[in-house]
Structure formats: structure tokens, C-alpha cells
Write a protein that holds these residues in place. Sequence first.
Motif, mmCIF file in Angstrom:
data_model
loop_
_atom_site.group_PDB
_atom_site.id
_atom_site.type_symbol
_atom_site.label_atom_id
_atom_site.label_comp_id
_atom_site.label_asym_id
_atom_site.label_seq_id
_atom_site.Cartn_x
_atom_site.Cartn_y
_atom_site.Cartn_z
ATOM 1 N N SER A 87 0.849 -1.182 0.000
ATOM 2 C CA SER A 87 0.000 0.000 0.000
ATOM 3 C C SER A 87 0.887 1.236 0.000
ATOM 4 O O SER A 87 2.021 1.229 0.472
ATOM 5 N N SER A 89 0.968 5.035 1.140
ATOM 6 C CA SER A 89 0.191 6.008 1.902
ATOM 7 C C SER A 89 0.783 7.393 1.773
ATOM 8 O O SER A 89 1.861 7.675 2.278
ATOM 9 N N GLU A 93 -6.508 13.926 0.651
ATOM 10 C CA GLU A 93 -7.876 13.437 0.758
ATOM 11 C C GLU A 93 -8.173 12.183 -0.043
ATOM 12 O O GLU A 93 -9.006 11.397 0.315
ATOM 13 N N HIS A 94 -7.519 12.072 -1.164
ATOM 14 C CA HIS A 94 -7.951 11.024 -2.093
ATOM 15 C C HIS A 94 -6.952 9.900 -2.181
ATOM 16 O O HIS A 94 -6.813 9.263 -3.204
ATOM 17 N N THR A 95 -6.230 9.659 -1.114
ATOM 18 C CA THR A 95 -5.111 8.741 -1.255
ATOM 19 C C THR A 95 -5.279 7.445 -0.460
ATOM 20 O O THR A 95 -4.338 6.693 -0.310
ATOM 21 N N GLU A 96 -6.508 7.168 0.028
ATOM 22 C CA GLU A 96 -6.686 5.879 0.691
ATOM 23 C C GLU A 96 -6.760 4.781 -0.363
ATOM 24 O O GLU A 96 -7.156 5.027 -1.499
ATOM 25 N N ASP A 97 -6.399 3.593 0.083
ATOM 26 C CA ASP A 97 -6.580 2.438 -0.783
ATOM 27 C C ASP A 97 -5.854 2.547 -2.115
ATOM 28 O O ASP A 97 -6.387 2.212 -3.168
ATOM 29 N N TYR A 99 -2.421 1.350 -4.099
ATOM 30 C CA TYR A 99 -1.442 0.262 -3.994
ATOM 31 C C TYR A 99 -0.457 0.304 -5.146
ATOM 32 O O TYR A 99 -0.800 0.725 -6.248
ATOM 33 N N ARG A 367 -8.200 9.986 -8.915
ATOM 34 C CA ARG A 367 -8.867 10.034 -7.621
ATOM 35 C C ARG A 367 -9.437 11.427 -7.329
ATOM 36 O O ARG A 367 -10.494 11.585 -6.750
ATOM 37 N N ASP A 373 -14.510 4.947 -4.826
ATOM 38 C CA ASP A 373 -13.850 4.405 -3.631
ATOM 39 C C ASP A 373 -13.124 3.092 -3.872
ATOM 40 O O ASP A 373 -12.594 2.496 -2.947
#
Length: 434
Positions: A87, A89, A93-97, A99, A367, A373
Motif C-alpha cells: 500500500s 500512503s 484526501e484522495h489517497t486511501e486504498d 497500492y 482520484r 472508492d
Amino acid sequence: MIQFVSTRGMSAPVSFVEALVRGLAPDGGLYLPERIPRLPEELWQDAGAFDQMAGQALTEFLRGHIDDAAVYTAVSAALDFPVPLQSLSLAGEHTEDLYLLELFHGPTLSFKDFGARTMARLLATRSDVAKEGITVLVATSGDTGSAVADGFSGLPGIRVILLYPRGQVSRLQELQLIAKRPGVRTFAVEGSFDDCQDLVKGAFADLSLRHLQLTSANSINVGRLLPQMSYYLHAVHVLQSPVVFCTPSGNLGNLTAGVLASLAGLPVRRFIAAHNSNSFFPEFLHDSSAAFRRSVRTLSNAMDVGAPSNFERLRRLLPESALTERIEGASIDDEATRACMRRVFEECGQVVDPHTAVGIVAALRYRARHRDDHPVVILSTAHPAKFPETVADAIGIAPPSVARLDDLADTETRVDLLAARPEALRAVLLERDW
Ligand SMILES: *Cc1c(COP(=O)(O)O)cnc(C)c1O
């Protein structure tokens, strides 16, 4: 049994092995399976070893052409390296999930090992190939040559000739190309990359060389394309969710493999075709009157392609409406690429190569633009240690070294000069002793 047909539809369908050996169809088109099989969903729903999954996906395409057991054996021998999903990190704001799928743990440290190594071992399953012998002839300016040389070296009945433009590849690339390998000869051509390609094309058209069974093994070969589906399946399997794939692209072979997997049933939310300033395809997705161009040089040089060869395949596989709906294009310039390498290093301590950085910028833009999501998987196509100068320039320090590249400095090498003349190449090809 699935036959292989030309994208231009003017040549007869052929077997997989014939498509593998020919590379290009006689009508100038590229081979594709005449129909796409439905892959069993267990492939990405249930746990299984990577090579088993990759093998099973291939057998669905190759049944009747090559024994299932031989396909599994070939794939296990070829794909004997890890494929980690990490992952990424980043703050924001738009950087979850997000990979990175690391495709650079093979022997030559780029994703091209998947296709080249598997293709080589599939060819070697054929006793007729081993008996009659074939010659793989490749013009290279970068990652393809070393992946092919490594993949095909030492297999029974196969000899490899690599041509590269003298003085026009980086020191590391050159070392990877000229490392002495059984069955492989490397020539530094007194000319440009285009001269190397013209020599190869000339040899293919030369009737007096027919008996040598020349094959190209370049990225248009369908035998390199199909094995590249494997890591798309793997990412969906690990994440257990439909995925947005972001593929750093040049000739669009990697992206085409993903599209094939999705047409075979893999749940893919969307594709992002991440290009550098060679932006034909992103432009085409906005405006279908866009035309091929001359390539321009960028930091992500393996993607410096003005006229992507696999565009023709994508057009055949998807009608225009589906193409623009399923694939979003992005064109990322060198400045954004460098800034991204710096940001990823400063925020995560992670070093990425320039091709991967193009993918990361494109994924972040996607994103920021869409409410989506789903996990985004960026294909990390090369190891940063392959690009020490670019990395050092962007982040201020050299990338961590890799034993495999360090060892190259001590490896025995073999390289000969070759004039950029058809007669010179012909003489080499006709030599009996290697
Ligand atoms: C070849 C290459 C690409 C581009 O792949 P295509 O299949 O030509 O689109 C991207 N990154 C790296 C490191 C490569 O070697």
C-alpha cells in the motif's frame, strides 16, 4: 481450441505456436485469440499460489495447443519470483486504498520478465522447436532486450541475437545486454535504434534466411501478452474487490493484457492508461481523430512511443464507446514525474522509478477527479535501481543498489560490433558456430 487471428483479418487463423513463432501476421496485423474464454471466478476468489493461478488462466487460452501440464511447468519455471502488493500512503484526501503492484522482482528487474520468460518456456515445450532450432532476433533500446536474452538463454534449440545502438543505451542497460549468456549473442550496431529495427525487418523479409525460423519475441508477440494477465488477476485476488488499474504505458501491451483479463471476466472497475508526454492514446480517448506522432524523449524512456503497436489490438477488442468508457487516459510530463518521485520519497521513504511515478501521478489525478472508492492499483513496472541517474536527480540520493545489478560489474561480457548493413547481419545469422 481457440485459434489466433490477425487484427487486420486478411490472413488465415493460426495455432498458438505459429502465432508465437511468427510474431506478426502476414497481413501486417497482430495476433489475438479469436474468442476470449470465460475464466473461472475461483481464480481470483480463492487462495492459490501465484504460478498455479497464472498457469490455469493460460491453459484456458492454450488448451489443445500445448498440454495443460506443460503450461503449468513452463509458467512455474518462468514466474519464480514474488509479486508483492504494497500500500502507498500519501497524505491527502484522495489517497486511501492506493497500492503499488511490484512487477520488477524478476531477473532483469522490469515487468517484461513476465512475458519474455513465459513465452520462452512455452516455445521450449515444443520438441519440434528444440529439434529444428529457431533464432530469436531482437532490436532493443532498453528493457526488452535483457528480458528476452535472459528468458530465452540456454533453452534447447533456441539462439538469440540482440542488436542495440552503440553508445545509445545507459551503462547499466548495456551491462545487462552484453552479459555473456549461453545461446545469446549481442551486437552493438553502428547506427541508431531505427537502424537496428530496419535490420531486423530486413532479415524477416529476406527469403534466403527463411530456413532459420526467425522469430521476433518483441512486445507485439501474443506469447508475451497472455502471461501478463496473471498479475491483474493476482491483484483482484489479494484485494477481493473490483479494482481500478493504472498502467504506465508505451506500446500498450501491458494495458491490453489487462483488457483481455477483464473481457475474460475479471472484475475491473476501470483502467487508467498512464502515458508520459508521448500522449497519442490519451488524446485519442478524447478525440478519435488524434493521429500517431514521432516519439519525444522523456525520463520514462521505456514509454517513449509515438505510435503504440497494441493500439490496433485495443481497437479490435473494444468498440470505440467501450474504449472511452472503460479506459481513462493521462499524459504526465517530466516535471510532474520528478516531483512525484520526490514526494513519494519524502512522505513514505520509498524510492520509485520514473515509469511508476507516471502511474502514481495519473492515479492521484483520477482520484481527485472521480468519486470512486474502489482500490486503485498502480502497476510498478521497473525497479528504481535501473535508473540511478534519474532517481538521484529527482530525490537527491542514489537508489538503493540491488545485488543483481551490482554483480553485473563483475560478469563476463560478450559483444561484437556490427555495421548497420543487411549483409553484415546476414553473415552473422548464417554462421554455424556459436
Ligand atoms: C516496456 C515498459 C513500459 C511500457 O509497457 P507497454 O506494454 O509497452 O505499454 C512501462 N514501463 C517499463 C519499465 C517498461 O519497460
